[in-house]
Design a protein around this motif. Structure first.
Motif, short mmCIF file in Angstrom:
data_model
loop_
_atom_site.label_atom_id
_atom_site.label_comp_id
_atom_site.label_asym_id
_atom_site.label_seq_id
_atom_site.Cartn_x
_atom_site.Cartn_y
_atom_site.Cartn_z
N ALA A 116 0.82 -1.21 0.00
CA ALA A 116 0.00 0.00 0.00
C ALA A 116 0.85 1.25 0.00
N TYR A 169 2.24 6.22 -2.07
CA TYR A 169 1.06 5.41 -1.78
C TYR A 169 0.42 4.94 -3.09
N TRP A 173 -4.94 1.19 -2.97
CA TRP A 173 -4.91 0.84 -1.56
C TRP A 173 -5.26 2.04 -0.69
N TYR A 174 -4.82 3.22 -1.10
CA TYR A 174 -5.15 4.42 -0.33
C TYR A 174 -6.66 4.57 -0.19
N ALA A 177 -8.33 1.61 1.92
CA ALA A 177 -8.13 1.71 3.37
C ALA A 177 -8.76 2.97 3.97
N ALA A 196 -4.54 -0.01 6.63
CA ALA A 196 -4.32 -0.76 5.40
C ALA A 196 -3.82 -2.17 5.70
N LYS A 199 -6.33 -4.62 6.62
CA LYS A 199 -7.11 -5.10 5.47
C LYS A 199 -6.30 -6.03 4.57
N ALA A 201 -2.92 -5.36 3.51
CA ALA A 201 -1.84 -4.70 2.78
C ALA A 201 -0.52 -4.84 3.54
#
Length: 326
Positions: A116, A169, A173-174, A177, A196, A199, A201
């Motif tokens: 991430a 980043y 993913w940014y 999350a 992140a 989840k 990452a």
């Protein structure tokens, strides 16, 4: 080719800001745009005019906000919403890329689909003392690391440490999350990283991506910074866990003392001692901020506006130069 946009919050910068912009322009993996977000108290200040001279570079954009509205998470989160880049690069005004390969090496680290964020190594700038030199080497060693959620469970905040001094980043993913917290004193980077990682990452420390950056804090500034760190750790205790940083702090103190002995910098031992006292007391005060009067907490904080009830972060479409709710 992946698109990279960069953002740098700015307040009364020195010559390192121009050096940073010039080095970002020379990267082997190009940066599409560099947004400078100026925190303005008085629009007539000379540093604002000098910063606007950077508009000579086609990549540079300038946004302005009232300084009282600055928030480490909110300002960055607002900019991220306005960028459609594949990779979001966050930097600070006194960090200068050490070479032309910074963005390329950060992007390489993000090729892992579970990565991430990737953050860079900090190198001392030659103007700091031996205490700060060792702190750079201790926190940003030559060996890289991939961190996952299990590290957070075992090490708390240290398992998800990340630094927006220079960090890239992955946009997907940014967004997945939930981005940065929009009202936070500091450590928006590590809070995001923990979310992140929870989840699935990973966070990559990429030591081959390097910036020249070091702190020269007064005892007063160090107190306020560590107080704010304590506040954040207490506020996000459910995310980080209850692991206290004293163990890591003692390791840094012991390592620094040995480093000073090797360098024969004995005159710095009193400073090292009092610096340790300030850090510990300020952090513990921050961890118990709920017991403090609001005015005292504000006095001990770097961001006094955080302690006001209302917090607004207006967002407008970016242009070459834009003023946000001035």
């Amino acid at each position: 080719m992946e698109i990279i946009d960069a953002v740098i919050p700015v307040w009364r910068p020195d010559g390192r800001l121009r050096a940073c912009v010039e080095m970002l322009k020379e990267q082997t993996l190009p940066v599409r745009s560099i947004t400078l977000i100026l925190s303005v108290e008085d629009p007539r200040e000379e540093w604002i005019r000098k910063t606007e001279e950077l508009l000579e570079f086609s990549e540079v954009r300038i946004e302005k906000i009232e300084k009282r509205r600055f928030d480490h998470g909110g300002v960055r989160a607002g900019w991220a919403k306005r960028s459609d880049a594949d990779i979001l690069l966050f930097m600070v005004q006194d960090a200068v890329p050490a070479d032309r390969y910074l963005t390329e090496r950060l992007a390489q680290a993000l090729r892992d689909p579970q990565a991430a964020v990737a953050y860079a190594r900090h190198l001392p700038d030659g103007r700091c003392d031996a205490i700060e030199e060792y702190a750079r080497y201790y926190t940003y060693p030559p060996a890289g690391r991939r961190k996952v959620w299990e590290d957070v469970q075992e090490q708390g905040i240290f398992g998800c440490f990340t630094s927006n001094v220079c960090a890239a980043y992955r946009r997907s993913w940014y967004e997945k999350a939930g981005g940065f917290e929009e009202r936070i004193l500091l450590s928006e980077d590590s809070v995001f990283a923990a979310k992140a990682m929870k989840k699935g990452a990973s966070v990559i420390y990429q030591p081959e991506a390097r910036v020249i950056h070091a702190h020269r804090f007064s005892f007063r500034t160090q107190w306020r910074r560590n107080f704010d760190i304590g506040v954040v750790h207490r506020s996000y205790e459910q995310l980080f866990g209850r692991l206290a940083p004293e163990k890591a702090g003692s390791g840094l103190m012991t390592g620094t003392a040995c480093y000073l002995l090797r360098r024969r910098k004995l005159l710095l031992f009193p400073k090292l001692f009092w610096l340790g006292v300030v850090k510990v007391l300020a952090y513990r005060a921050g961890k118990h901020y709920e017991r403090l009067p609001r005015k005292l907490a504000a006095a001990w904080s770097l961001n006094k506006e955080y302690w006001r009830k209302e917090k607004v972060f207006p967002i407008e479409n970016p242009s070459k130069q834009v003023i946000i709710n001035m």
